[in-house]
Design a protein around this motif. Sequence first.
Motif, PDB file in Angstrom:
ATOM      1  N   ARG A  92      -0.054   0.534  19.631  1.00  0.00           N
ATOM      2  CA  ARG A  92       1.189   0.319  19.307  1.00  0.00           C
ATOM      3  C   ARG A  92       1.459  -1.243  19.321  1.00  0.00           C
ATOM      4  O   ARG A  92       2.188  -1.728  18.851  1.00  0.00           O
ATOM      5  N   ARG A  93       0.416  -2.019  20.189  1.00  0.00           N
ATOM      6  CA  ARG A  93       0.580  -3.452  20.196  1.00  0.00           C
ATOM      7  C   ARG A  93      -0.368  -3.947  18.958  1.00  0.00           C
ATOM      8  O   ARG A  93       0.109  -5.258  18.180  1.00  0.00           O
ATOM      9  N   TRP A  94      -1.396  -3.600  18.696  1.00  0.00           N
ATOM     10  CA  TRP A  94      -2.377  -3.977  17.286  1.00  0.00           C
ATOM     11  C   TRP A  94      -2.666  -2.859  16.722  1.00  0.00           C
ATOM     12  O   TRP A  94      -3.791  -2.660  17.129  1.00  0.00           O
ATOM     13  N   PRO A  95      -2.082  -2.456  15.570  1.00  0.00           N
ATOM     14  CA  PRO A  95      -2.531  -0.992  15.036  1.00  0.00           C
ATOM     15  C   PRO A  95      -3.831  -1.016  14.506  1.00  0.00           C
ATOM     16  O   PRO A  95      -4.599  -0.046  14.159  1.00  0.00           O
ATOM     17  N   ALA A  96      -4.385  -2.087  14.213  1.00  0.00           N
ATOM     18  CA  ALA A  96      -5.632  -2.333  13.436  1.00  0.00           C
ATOM     19  C   ALA A  96      -6.850  -2.251  14.443  1.00  0.00           C
ATOM     20  O   ALA A  96      -7.971  -2.216  14.079  1.00  0.00           O
ATOM     21  N   VAL A  97      -6.518  -2.366  15.817  1.00  0.00           N
ATOM     22  CA  VAL A  97      -7.689  -2.283  16.701  1.00  0.00           C
ATOM     23  C   VAL A  97      -8.601  -0.909  16.502  1.00  0.00           C
ATOM     24  O   VAL A  97      -7.996   0.114  16.446  1.00  0.00           O
ATOM     25  N   ARG A  98      -9.873  -1.001  16.804  1.00  0.00           N
ATOM     26  CA  ARG A  98     -10.653   0.039  16.790  1.00  0.00           C
ATOM     27  C   ARG A  98     -11.199   0.388  17.890  1.00  0.00           C
ATOM     28  O   ARG A  98     -11.484  -0.612  18.851  1.00  0.00           O
ATOM     29  N   PHE A  99     -11.697   1.530  18.254  1.00  0.00           N
ATOM     30  CA  PHE A  99     -12.336   1.710  19.697  1.00  0.00           C
ATOM     31  C   PHE A  99     -13.612   2.620  19.469  1.00  0.00           C
ATOM     32  O   PHE A  99     -13.755   3.371  18.618  1.00  0.00           O
ATOM     33  N   GLU A 100     -14.503   2.536  20.322  1.00  0.00           N
ATOM     34  CA  GLU A 100     -15.568   3.257  20.532  1.00  0.00           C
ATOM     35  C   GLU A 100     -15.734   3.903  22.015  1.00  0.00           C
ATOM     36  O   GLU A 100     -15.667   3.281  22.892  1.00  0.00           O
ATOM     37  N   VAL A 101     -15.348   5.179  22.005  1.00  0.00           N
ATOM     38  CA  VAL A 101     -14.981   6.097  23.151  1.00  0.00           C
ATOM     39  C   VAL A 101     -16.170   6.709  23.524  1.00  0.00           C
ATOM     40  O   VAL A 101     -16.797   7.328  22.975  1.00  0.00           O
ATOM     41  N   LYS A 126      -3.798  -6.231  28.274  1.00  0.00           N
ATOM     42  CA  LYS A 126      -4.552  -7.416  28.460  1.00  0.00           C
ATOM     43  C   LYS A 126      -5.717  -7.531  27.491  1.00  0.00           C
ATOM     44  O   LYS A 126      -6.292  -8.598  27.436  1.00  0.00           O
ATOM     45  N   VAL A 127      -6.114  -6.355  26.940  1.00  0.00           N
ATOM     46  CA  VAL A 127      -7.224  -6.584  25.969  1.00  0.00           C
ATOM     47  C   VAL A 127      -6.909  -6.814  24.646  1.00  0.00           C
ATOM     48  O   VAL A 127      -7.730  -7.624  23.757  1.00  0.00           O
ATOM     49  N   VAL A 128      -5.860  -6.379  24.086  1.00  0.00           N
ATOM     50  CA  VAL A 128      -5.101  -6.824  22.805  1.00  0.00           C
ATOM     51  C   VAL A 128      -3.825  -7.410  22.627  1.00  0.00           C
ATOM     52  O   VAL A 128      -2.884  -7.199  23.651  1.00  0.00           O
ATOM     53  N   PRO A 129      -3.574  -8.548  21.816  1.00  0.00           N
ATOM     54  CA  PRO A 129      -2.372  -9.152  21.765  1.00  0.00           C
ATOM     55  C   PRO A 129      -1.473  -8.140  20.949  1.00  0.00           C
ATOM     56  O   PRO A 129      -1.871  -7.223  20.366  1.00  0.00           O
ATOM     57  N   ASP A 130       0.121  -8.327  21.251  1.00  0.00           N
ATOM     58  CA  ASP A 130       1.072  -7.769  20.781  1.00  0.00           C
ATOM     59  C   ASP A 130       1.247  -8.401  19.387  1.00  0.00           C
ATOM     60  O   ASP A 130       1.683  -9.436  19.293  1.00  0.00           O
TER      61      ASP A 130
END
Length: 311
Positions: free
Chosen positions: A165-174, A265-269
């Motif tokens: 929601r804060r940064w739509p382009a962020v990717r995750f390795e879960v 805290k991990v990604v900016p808005d």
Amino acid sequence: MAVNTTPEAPLPVGQVSRLIGGWIDRLGAIWVEGQITQLSRRPGAGVVFMTLRDPSHDISVKVTCYRQVFDAVADIVGEGARVLVHAKPEWYAPRGELSLRAAEIRPVGMGELLARLEQLKKSLAAEGLFAADRKKPLPFLPQLVGLVCGRASAAERDVLENARRRWPAVRFEVRNVAVQGVHAVPQVVRAVRELDAMEEVDVIVVARGGGSVEDLLPFSDEELVRTVAGCRTPVVSAIGHEPDTPLLDYVADLRASTPTDAAKKVVPDVGEEAERVRQLRDRARRCVDALVAREERGLQNALARPVMQDP
């Protein structure tokens, strides 16, 4: 005592098993701590069978005891309980199996667990594992975030949804793991090491929702704390709620009060950053306008002054 053998004079399997039994027999009775993972109390049987597991490692041993030994603690001990067992190691030679014959079982109380955690905390702090100068800064905009959490958990949903929601382009390795119980520590440690070994992972979040002190014990395990201390990648601890403080919080590069807080805290808005850029542009524009206006006034004043004639 070492046994001399050669390819021409090997020992039969039966003799090896008997020798092992003799060595184990000399060990005598010992106190062992572990967590009960399997418990079998067959009606009418005079013996109780259980498995005692090391909560920090994928190691377990079978335990047997007479029913009256277990009945003394049956009301407060069950599967998942941490116990102290006074037992004699036994070797069953025909099948080559090690087990413990318990003569006494004591539950490990919460007070004892907390006291041990406090002692471990002091020991690790004395080594410098919690020092502020060891903390690594988080990247401003991580390209790939590693996430260690329970499968289909609220913690996973909170981190993913709020971060996107804060940064739509962020990717995750879960990495989905057990977050409580006997499998939690080895699975979390393995997941953290895997993500830390991936060059493209910029930050790792270890997240779990709230729970009892006992539920959160895996996140105070010494092996996990040392694993995080050795990571090259910044690690964020997001365990439980605000009052919960497992030892992972102290060694992590950043402590988040909740999984949702970790996402913030991990990604900016993106909206906040766009507004900040707009404000900076407006401020720069006003500064330029002010400079231009000052220069224009100076030029006008210079033109308005009479020109001095030579006498």
